[in-house]
Design a protein around this motif. Structure first.
Motif, PDB file in Angstrom:
ATOM      1  N   UNK A 163       0.823  -1.218   0.000  1.00  0.00           N
ATOM      2  CA  UNK A 163       0.000   0.000   0.000  1.00  0.00           C
ATOM      3  C   UNK A 163       0.851   1.259   0.000  1.00  0.00           C
ATOM      4  N   UNK A 164       2.088   1.166  -0.485  1.00  0.00           N
ATOM      5  CA  UNK A 164       3.033   2.245  -0.243  1.00  0.00           C
ATOM      6  C   UNK A 164       2.918   3.458  -1.134  1.00  0.00           C
ATOM      7  N   UNK A 183      10.919   6.783   0.300  1.00  0.00           N
ATOM      8  CA  UNK A 183      10.809   5.321   0.323  1.00  0.00           C
ATOM      9  C   UNK A 183      10.625   4.819   1.749  1.00  0.00           C
ATOM     10  N   UNK A 184      11.377   5.385   2.686  1.00  0.00           N
ATOM     11  CA  UNK A 184      11.267   4.962   4.085  1.00  0.00           C
ATOM     12  C   UNK A 184       9.879   5.263   4.637  1.00  0.00           C
ATOM     13  N   UNK A 185       9.350   6.434   4.325  1.00  0.00           N
ATOM     14  CA  UNK A 185       8.023   6.809   4.816  1.00  0.00           C
ATOM     15  C   UNK A 185       6.942   5.899   4.263  1.00  0.00           C
ATOM     16  N   UNK A 186       7.164   5.398   3.037  1.00  0.00           N
ATOM     17  CA  UNK A 186       6.173   4.540   2.392  1.00  0.00           C
ATOM     18  C   UNK A 186       6.394   3.059   2.681  1.00  0.00           C
ATOM     19  N   UNK A 187       7.496   2.732   3.364  1.00  0.00           N
ATOM     20  CA  UNK A 187       7.792   1.329   3.615  1.00  0.00           C
ATOM     21  C   UNK A 187       8.116   0.564   2.346  1.00  0.00           C
ATOM     22  N   UNK A 244      11.491  -0.064  -5.792  1.00  0.00           N
ATOM     23  CA  UNK A 244      10.044  -0.275  -5.874  1.00  0.00           C
ATOM     24  C   UNK A 244       9.296   1.040  -5.985  1.00  0.00           C
ATOM     25  N   UNK A 245       9.755   2.049  -5.236  1.00  0.00           N
ATOM     26  CA  UNK A 245       9.134   3.368  -5.292  1.00  0.00           C
ATOM     27  C   UNK A 245       9.299   3.981  -6.680  1.00  0.00           C
ATOM     28  N   UNK A 246      10.522   3.914  -7.209  1.00  0.00           N
ATOM     29  CA  UNK A 246      10.770   4.476  -8.539  1.00  0.00           C
ATOM     30  C   UNK A 246       9.896   3.798  -9.583  1.00  0.00           C
ATOM     31  N   UNK A 255       6.993   2.218  -9.145  1.00  0.00           N
ATOM     32  CA  UNK A 255       5.578   2.551  -8.962  1.00  0.00           C
ATOM     33  C   UNK A 255       5.281   3.956  -9.482  1.00  0.00           C
ATOM     34  N   UNK A 256       6.167   4.904  -9.215  1.00  0.00           N
ATOM     35  CA  UNK A 256       5.950   6.269  -9.697  1.00  0.00           C
ATOM     36  C   UNK A 256       6.002   6.326 -11.220  1.00  0.00           C
ATOM     37  N   UNK A 257       6.932   5.596 -11.798  1.00  0.00           N
ATOM     38  CA  UNK A 257       7.040   5.590 -13.256  1.00  0.00           C
ATOM     39  C   UNK A 257       5.792   4.998 -13.881  1.00  0.00           C
ATOM     40  N   UNK A 258       5.264   3.954 -13.262  1.00  0.00           N
ATOM     41  CA  UNK A 258       4.081   3.273 -13.804  1.00  0.00           C
ATOM     42  C   UNK A 258       2.835   4.145 -13.702  1.00  0.00           C
ATOM     43  N   UNK A 259       2.659   4.840 -12.590  1.00  0.00           N
ATOM     44  CA  UNK A 259       1.432   5.603 -12.368  1.00  0.00           C
ATOM     45  C   UNK A 259       1.558   7.058 -12.833  1.00  0.00           C
ATOM     46  N   UNK A 260       2.702   7.689 -12.566  1.00  0.00           N
ATOM     47  CA  UNK A 260       2.848   9.116 -12.879  1.00  0.00           C
ATOM     48  C   UNK A 260       3.714   9.377 -14.109  1.00  0.00           C
ATOM     49  N   UNK A 261       4.388   8.355 -14.604  1.00  0.00           N
ATOM     50  CA  UNK A 261       5.220   8.542 -15.784  1.00  0.00           C
ATOM     51  C   UNK A 261       6.481   9.334 -15.524  1.00  0.00           C
ATOM     52  N   UNK A 262       6.926   9.382 -14.261  1.00  0.00           N
ATOM     53  CA  UNK A 262       8.120  10.150 -13.918  1.00  0.00           C
ATOM     54  C   UNK A 262       8.691   9.597 -12.611  1.00  0.00           C
TER      55      UNK A 262
END
Length: 323
Positions: free
Chosen positions: A215-216, A238-242, A247-249, A251-258
């Protein structure tokens, strides 16, 4: 939709553009009925009546721009898609709520009374299933119906994140019509959904919907926007989102394209522009610092690259308008 050689990557979807310009209220009424499910629709105007509507998109994602010198009233049914509207000029009441200028407002699912008077507005429609899927991925629950905070008007960093999405999505929607990539259209619809979900508080309609371990992304976005004026790194997010940085990079690329930090930079620039356009600040440096930007030289260059003018020019123009 067409499938070329049974290759799902090559699948396309038709993006159409429909333009209506008229001085006839009956023609305007027919155009609105083509766009919305409206009961009891009335379109009235005086001798100066004009109506113009441009509708561009696909069943997944549609952008509509309308201007009218008359009055439009009726009962809109917004069940089929997620619908957001922002008033650019004029006066409007939707479901008993007077709409502010320049802020996105979500149509409630189901029926609501609307009245628009001498107005300019934009409307974004997003496929409901796409919104529910992106909400589930961001929030870490199973896809399903959502509830949204009623009458919510976004401000600050969430509003800037919303406009960042609109600028990105609208440029592509308006730039190309005809057969377009179905995969890319799903990406655009997901990006639009993420902008909506960032701007409007929401939760699964099922109160017992369990959150999962991934759910990060929503937590990452919240952390970014809550700390937009502070010096933060991708490791902090990344730490705040666990999540892991990778994985953060992803997810952001997939949803926000950046990337997360490029997203933060764009949000800061848009927040700075919103403040400069009020014309109420004494200096550009004060605005830059208020959104977490400390290097004024880089700020000016990035601002000009993003908006085509220097921040000082935006501030001077705003002061002249308000004088």
């Amino acid at each position: 939709m067409h499938d070329h050689d049974d290759d799902p990557v090559a699948a396309t979807i038709a993006r159409t553009r429909l333009v209506t310009r008229t001085r006839d209220a009956a023609t305007a009424r027919n155009a609105i009925l083509h766009t919305f499910l409206v009961r009891g629709l009335e379109v009235t105007g005086s001798s100066d009546f004009t109506f113009e509507e441009t509708l561009t998109g696909t069943p997944l994602l549609t952008l509509e721009s309308t201007s009218c010198t008359g009055t439009v009233r009726g009962e809109v049914d917004a069940t089929a898609a997620i619908v957001l509207v922002w008033l650019k000029a004029g006066h409007a009441v939707v479901g008993g709520q007077q709409l502010p200028i320049g802020r996105p407002v979500l149509y409630s699912p189901g029926r609501q009374q609307v009245q628009w008077d001498r107005f300019q507005k934009d409307v974004l429609r997003i496929d409901r299933e796409v919104v529910e899927r992106v909400a589930a991925e961001r929030g870490g629950w199973e896809p399903g119906p959502l509830e949204f905070e009623p009458n919510h008007i976004p401000d600050g960093a969430p509003l800037a994140a919303w406009w960042l999405m609109v600028r990105t999505v609208a440029a592509e929607i308006l730039g190309t019509t005809g057969e377009v990539s179905l995969a890319r259209e799903h990406e655009l619809a997901a990006m639009a959904a993420a902008g909506l979900l960032t701007a409007i508080p929401h939760w699964p309609a099922r109160v017992d919907a369990p959150r999962t371990a991934h759910a990060g992304l929503a937590d990452a976005e919240t952390f970014l926007l809550d700390h937009v004026a502070e010096r933060i790194s991708v490791d902090d997010v990344a730490a705040a989102a666990g999540m892991s940085v990778r994985g953060l990079q992803s997810a952001f690329q997939r949803i926000h394209g950046t990337t997360p930090m490029a997203y933060l930079r764009s949000v800061r620039l848009l927040m700075a522009r919103q403040q400069l356009e009020t014309g109420q600040h004494a200096a550009v440096a004060d605005v830059a610092r208020s959104v977490g930007i400390t290097h004024l030289g880089r700020f000016s260059g990035a601002y000009r690259e993003e908006f085509g003018e220097l921040p000082g020019e935006t501030l001077r123009a705003a002061r002249e308008r308000h004088a």
